[in-house]
Motif scaffolding. Structure first.
Motif, PDB file in Angstrom:
ATOM      1  N   GLN A  15       0.823  -1.204   0.000  1.00 14.97           N
ATOM      2  CA  GLN A  15       0.000   0.000   0.000  1.00 14.97           C
ATOM      3  C   GLN A  15       0.860   1.258   0.000  1.00 14.97           C
ATOM      4  O   GLN A  15       0.584   2.225  -0.719  1.00 14.97           O
ATOM      5  CB  GLN A  15      -0.929  -0.004   1.206  1.00 14.97           C
ATOM      6  N   LEU A  16       1.930   1.248   0.822  1.00 12.97           N
ATOM      7  CA  LEU A  16       2.833   2.399   0.869  1.00 12.97           C
ATOM      8  C   LEU A  16       3.508   2.614  -0.476  1.00 12.97           C
ATOM      9  O   LEU A  16       3.574   3.747  -0.973  1.00 12.97           O
ATOM     10  CB  LEU A  16       3.881   2.179   1.964  1.00 12.97           C
ATOM     11  N   GLN A  17       4.030   1.551  -1.094  1.00 17.54           N
ATOM     12  CA  GLN A  17       4.712   1.705  -2.386  1.00 17.54           C
ATOM     13  C   GLN A  17       3.745   2.118  -3.486  1.00 17.54           C
ATOM     14  O   GLN A  17       4.131   2.854  -4.401  1.00 17.54           O
ATOM     15  CB  GLN A  17       5.431   0.402  -2.759  1.00 17.54           C
ATOM     16  N   SER A  18       2.512   1.659  -3.434  1.00 15.78           N
ATOM     17  CA  SER A  18       1.510   2.094  -4.419  1.00 15.78           C
ATOM     18  C   SER A  18       1.262   3.595  -4.288  1.00 15.78           C
ATOM     19  O   SER A  18       1.149   4.312  -5.288  1.00 15.78           O
ATOM     20  CB  SER A  18       0.203   1.328  -4.224  1.00 15.78           C
ATOM     21  N   TRP A  19       1.197   4.057  -3.067  1.00 16.52           N
ATOM     22  CA  TRP A  19       1.009   5.485  -2.806  1.00 16.52           C
ATOM     23  C   TRP A  19       2.206   6.285  -3.321  1.00 16.52           C
ATOM     24  O   TRP A  19       2.040   7.341  -3.955  1.00 16.52           O
ATOM     25  CB  TRP A  19       0.838   5.676  -1.297  1.00 16.52           C
ATOM     26  N   LEU A  20       3.414   5.783  -3.079  1.00 20.65           N
ATOM     27  CA  LEU A  20       4.607   6.463  -3.559  1.00 20.65           C
ATOM     28  C   LEU A  20       4.699   6.426  -5.079  1.00 20.65           C
ATOM     29  O   LEU A  20       5.188   7.372  -5.706  1.00 20.65           O
ATOM     30  CB  LEU A  20       5.846   5.832  -2.934  1.00 20.65           C
ATOM     31  N   GLN A  21       4.247   5.335  -5.697  1.00 20.26           N
ATOM     32  CA  GLN A  21       4.261   5.250  -7.149  1.00 20.26           C
ATOM     33  C   GLN A  21       3.336   6.294  -7.757  1.00 20.26           C
ATOM     34  O   GLN A  21       3.664   6.920  -8.770  1.00 20.26           O
ATOM     35  CB  GLN A  21       3.838   3.844  -7.590  1.00 20.26           C
ATOM     36  N   GLN A  22       2.185   6.502  -7.151  1.00 17.84           N
ATOM     37  CA  GLN A  22       1.273   7.545  -7.613  1.00 17.84           C
ATOM     38  C   GLN A  22       1.908   8.921  -7.470  1.00 17.84           C
ATOM     39  O   GLN A  22       1.724   9.795  -8.320  1.00 17.84           O
ATOM     40  CB  GLN A  22      -0.039   7.478  -6.838  1.00 17.84           C
ATOM     41  N   THR A  23       2.688   9.090  -6.395  1.00 15.87           N
ATOM     42  CA  THR A  23       3.389  10.355  -6.194  1.00 15.87           C
ATOM     43  C   THR A  23       4.434  10.581  -7.279  1.00 15.87           C
ATOM     44  O   THR A  23       4.615  11.700  -7.764  1.00 15.87           O
ATOM     45  CB  THR A  23       4.063  10.369  -4.809  1.00 15.87           C
ATOM     46  N   LEU A  24       5.151   9.525  -7.660  1.00 15.18           N
ATOM     47  CA  LEU A  24       6.133   9.635  -8.744  1.00 15.18           C
ATOM     48  C   LEU A  24       5.480  10.109 -10.032  1.00 15.18           C
ATOM     49  O   LEU A  24       6.006  10.959 -10.744  1.00 15.18           O
ATOM     50  CB  LEU A  24       6.809   8.291  -8.978  1.00 15.18           C
ATOM     51  N   GLU A  25       4.350   9.536 -10.361  1.00 11.78           N
ATOM     52  CA  GLU A  25       3.680   9.878 -11.610  1.00 11.78           C
ATOM     53  C   GLU A  25       3.147  11.308 -11.601  1.00 11.78           C
ATOM     54  O   GLU A  25       3.231  12.021 -12.598  1.00 11.78           O
ATOM     55  CB  GLU A  25       2.531   8.898 -11.879  1.00 11.78           C
ATOM     56  N   ALA A  26       2.614  11.730 -10.444  1.00 10.48           N
ATOM     57  CA  ALA A  26       2.030  13.068 -10.363  1.00 10.48           C
ATOM     58  C   ALA A  26       3.066  14.141 -10.049  1.00 10.48           C
ATOM     59  O   ALA A  26       2.968  15.268 -10.532  1.00 10.48           O
ATOM     60  CB  ALA A  26       0.937  13.080  -9.287  1.00 10.48           C
ATOM     61  N   GLY A  27       4.081  13.788  -9.237  1.00 12.32           N
ATOM     62  CA  GLY A  27       5.079  14.765  -8.828  1.00 12.32           C
ATOM     63  C   GLY A  27       4.726  15.480  -7.543  1.00 12.32           C
ATOM     64  O   GLY A  27       5.481  16.333  -7.083  1.00 12.32           O
ATOM     65  N   TRP A  28       3.598  15.161  -6.925  1.00 10.85           N
ATOM     66  CA  TRP A  28       3.161  15.817  -5.701  1.00 10.85           C
ATOM     67  C   TRP A  28       2.150  14.937  -4.990  1.00 10.85           C
ATOM     68  O   TRP A  28       1.630  13.977  -5.559  1.00 10.85           O
ATOM     69  CB  TRP A  28       2.539  17.186  -6.003  1.00 10.85           C
ATOM     70  N   ILE A  29       1.879  15.253  -3.720  1.00 17.75           N
ATOM     71  CA  ILE A  29       0.860  14.572  -2.921  1.00 17.75           C
ATOM     72  C   ILE A  29      -0.129  15.616  -2.427  1.00 17.75           C
ATOM     73  O   ILE A  29       0.271  16.661  -1.899  1.00 17.75           O
ATOM     74  CB  ILE A  29       1.476  13.841  -1.710  1.00 17.75           C
ATOM     75  N   ALA A  30      -1.410  15.351  -2.590  1.00 19.45           N
ATOM     76  CA  ALA A  30      -2.444  16.253  -2.090  1.00 19.45           C
ATOM     77  C   ALA A  30      -2.620  16.029  -0.592  1.00 19.45           C
ATOM     78  O   ALA A  30      -3.003  14.944  -0.160  1.00 19.45           O
ATOM     79  CB  ALA A  30      -3.759  16.009  -2.824  1.00 19.45           C
ATOM     80  N   LEU A  31      -2.305  17.055   0.211  1.00 17.26           N
ATOM     81  CA  LEU A  31      -2.482  16.974   1.653  1.00 17.26           C
ATOM     82  C   LEU A  31      -3.864  17.450   2.080  1.00 17.26           C
ATOM     83  O   LEU A  31      -4.362  17.073   3.134  1.00 17.26           O
ATOM     84  CB  LEU A  31      -1.411  17.799   2.366  1.00 17.26           C
ATOM     85  N   SER A  32      -4.455  18.291   1.281  1.00 16.77           N
ATOM     86  CA  SER A  32      -5.809  18.783   1.524  1.00 16.77           C
ATOM     87  C   SER A  32      -6.331  19.305   0.193  1.00 16.77           C
ATOM     88  O   SER A  32      -5.693  19.141  -0.843  1.00 16.77           O
ATOM     89  CB  SER A  32      -5.805  19.882   2.595  1.00 16.77           C
ATOM     90  N   ASP A  33      -7.476  19.934   0.228  1.00 16.07           N
ATOM     91  CA  ASP A  33      -8.052  20.480  -1.009  1.00 16.07           C
ATOM     92  C   ASP A  33      -7.226  21.625  -1.564  1.00 16.07           C
ATOM     93  O   ASP A  33      -7.313  21.944  -2.753  1.00 16.07           O
ATOM     94  CB  ASP A  33      -9.488  20.963  -0.749  1.00 16.07           C
ATOM     95  N   THR A  34      -6.419  22.256  -0.723  1.00 15.21           N
ATOM     96  CA  THR A  34      -5.666  23.435  -1.173  1.00 15.21           C
ATOM     97  C   THR A  34      -4.162  23.316  -0.953  1.00 15.21           C
ATOM     98  O   THR A  34      -3.424  24.223  -1.320  1.00 15.21           O
ATOM     99  CB  THR A  34      -6.161  24.700  -0.446  1.00 15.21           C
ATOM    100  N   GLN A  35      -3.689  22.229  -0.343  1.00 16.36           N
ATOM    101  CA  GLN A  35      -2.265  22.109  -0.043  1.00 16.36           C
ATOM    102  C   GLN A  35      -1.677  20.874  -0.720  1.00 16.36           C
ATOM    103  O   GLN A  35      -2.251  19.790  -0.656  1.00 16.36           O
ATOM    104  CB  GLN A  35      -2.030  22.016   1.472  1.00 16.36           C
ATOM    105  N   TYR A  36      -0.516  21.070  -1.337  1.00 16.93           N
ATOM    106  CA  TYR A  36       0.141  19.991  -2.079  1.00 16.93           C
ATOM    107  C   TYR A  36       1.614  19.925  -1.683  1.00 16.93           C
ATOM    108  O   TYR A  36       2.288  20.952  -1.599  1.00 16.93           O
ATOM    109  CB  TYR A  36       0.002  20.228  -3.587  1.00 16.93           C
ATOM    110  N   LEU A  37       2.086  18.722  -1.417  1.00 14.44           N
ATOM    111  CA  LEU A  37       3.481  18.516  -1.032  1.00 14.44           C
ATOM    112  C   LEU A  37       4.260  17.990  -2.233  1.00 14.44           C
ATOM    113  O   LEU A  37       3.883  16.974  -2.823  1.00 14.44           O
ATOM    114  CB  LEU A  37       3.562  17.494   0.113  1.00 14.44           C
TER     115      LEU A  37
END
Length: 367
Positions: free
Chosen positions: A201-223
């Motif tokens: 589950q963690l690696q799947s989440w990180l793989q999605q981050t690789l493809e997008a380049g960011w992680i949505a922390l909220s509706d208005t904040q992105y890491l």
């Protein structure tokens, strides 16, 4: 003077195509093997450049090698650009350098340290089920320990003789990349070990981050992706330091990780070039898997856990780039797929319509 290209600089009669997810090192080694040439001779005669004595070209050479391989094999340049290690810049780490590569990218095998160094990671099931066996680009990230297609642990040793997997040396000895350099046996097999569900589950989440380049922390904040990957990387190092792991130690085990330990684990490692930063890349897949299980427990709350880490200033990221209070940024690339100035992040960052916009300070901080 470079020697003359035996195929006249046009399309080659042998044109192995880049496979989905394959890394550049795997591709050019496969092509070298198809020509029946040692990697050094392939570089000198076909690529018309100095021989590469390691499978990974330096970043300055990646684009020239890709240009040659794409033109000679008829491969789309934009598609091939994702096979290079520089694709991770702006996604998994901020820049590419020797120290960053040592900390993040696993080698394609070191045969001169037979019993100690990790070999090139591979999924045994992928190598026996794919019609064209290849070494995937993402297998080589230091935070990768399992195959997301088959949910099994990656391996780095030949099951039959115990030698570390080393595609470069396999081609040197006249073998295909998916064969053992020492005994010539098939590296793939079906006696695999299931991966832990939390790590998958963690690696799947990180793989999605690789493809997008960011992680949505909220509706208005992105890491940004590099900040998220730095957190995971440092947590792995911190857990290893806490449990007194040493390279080559065989009786090492990961103790249970408690949420209250998270600040101490991050403070145990310093960002950028410390000796501890190379710990994950020095481990074998099973050892990295145990560390990632602890990281998965610490980050079980997902975006909420990452937001708290950033707000508590436990991880240092480029100025003004820790939390982007805007919609996701769009990377700008040229038609051939190469990043613009500033690595994978374009020299100018644009936001989707309706956003608040990103200041120049944030743009500079992400380059």
């Amino acid at each position: 003077m470079p020697e003359e290209d035996p195929f006249g600089g046009g399309r080659w009669p042998i044109r192995p195509r880049l496979q989905k997810g394959e890394g550049l090192a795997s591709w050019w080694l496969r092509i070298s093997g198809e020509f029946g040439l040692r990697p050094e001779a392939f570089c000198r005669l076909v690529l018309q450049r100095r021989p590469l004595y390691a499978p990974d070209p330096v970043r300055a050479s990646e684009h020239s090698i890709l240009d040659k391989l794409c033109a000679a094999t008829g491969t789309d340049r934009r598609e091939a650009s994702s096979s290079a290690l520089s694709w991770y810049v702006g996604r998994a780490f901020w820049r590419m350098s020797a120290s960053v590569k040592a900390a993040w990218v696993l080698p394609m095998g070191k045969t001169y340290e037979r019993n100690r160094a990790p070999g090139a990671p591979f999924c045994p099931l992928c190598l026996i089920t794919e019609s064209i066996p290849t070494f995937q680009r993402d297998w080589r990230l230091a935070i990768s320990s399992c195959c997301l297609q088959h949910n099994v642990l990656l391996e780095d040793r030949c099951k039959w003789c115990g030698a570390p997997a080393a595609p470069f040396h396999a081609v040197l000895k006249g073998h295909r990349v998916h064969l053992c350099w020492a005994c010539g046996a098939q590296l793939g097999h079906d006696g695999t070990t299931p991966a832990d569900a939390s790590v998958v589950q963690l690696q799947s989440w990180l793989q999605q981050t690789l493809e997008a380049g960011w992680i949505a922390l909220s509706d208005t904040q992105y890491l940004p992706g590099p900040a998220a990957f730095e957190i995971v990387h440092r947590l792995m190092s911190g857990i290893a330091i806490r449990d007194h792991h040493a390279a080559g130690q065989t009786d090492w085990a990961v103790q249970a990780v408690k949420a209250a330990e998270l600040p101490a684990l991050l403070r145990a490692t310093s960002s950028g070039g410390s000796a501890s930063s190379a710990i994950p890349s020095s481990l074998r897949p099973g050892e990295r898997h145990r560390l990632l299980r602890g990281v998965a427990d610490l980050l079980a709350d997902g975006p909420d856990a990452l937001r708290q880490i950033i707000q508590d200033d436990l991880v240092s990221v480029p100025r003004s780039a820790s939390l982007l209070s805007s919609v996701p940024c769009i990377r700008l690339r040229s038609r051939d797929g190469r990043p613009g100035r500033g690595g994978a992040w374009a020299s100018r960052l644009h936001c989707l319509p309706g956003s608040r916009g990103i200041s120049g300070r944030i743009s500079r901080g992400m380059m």
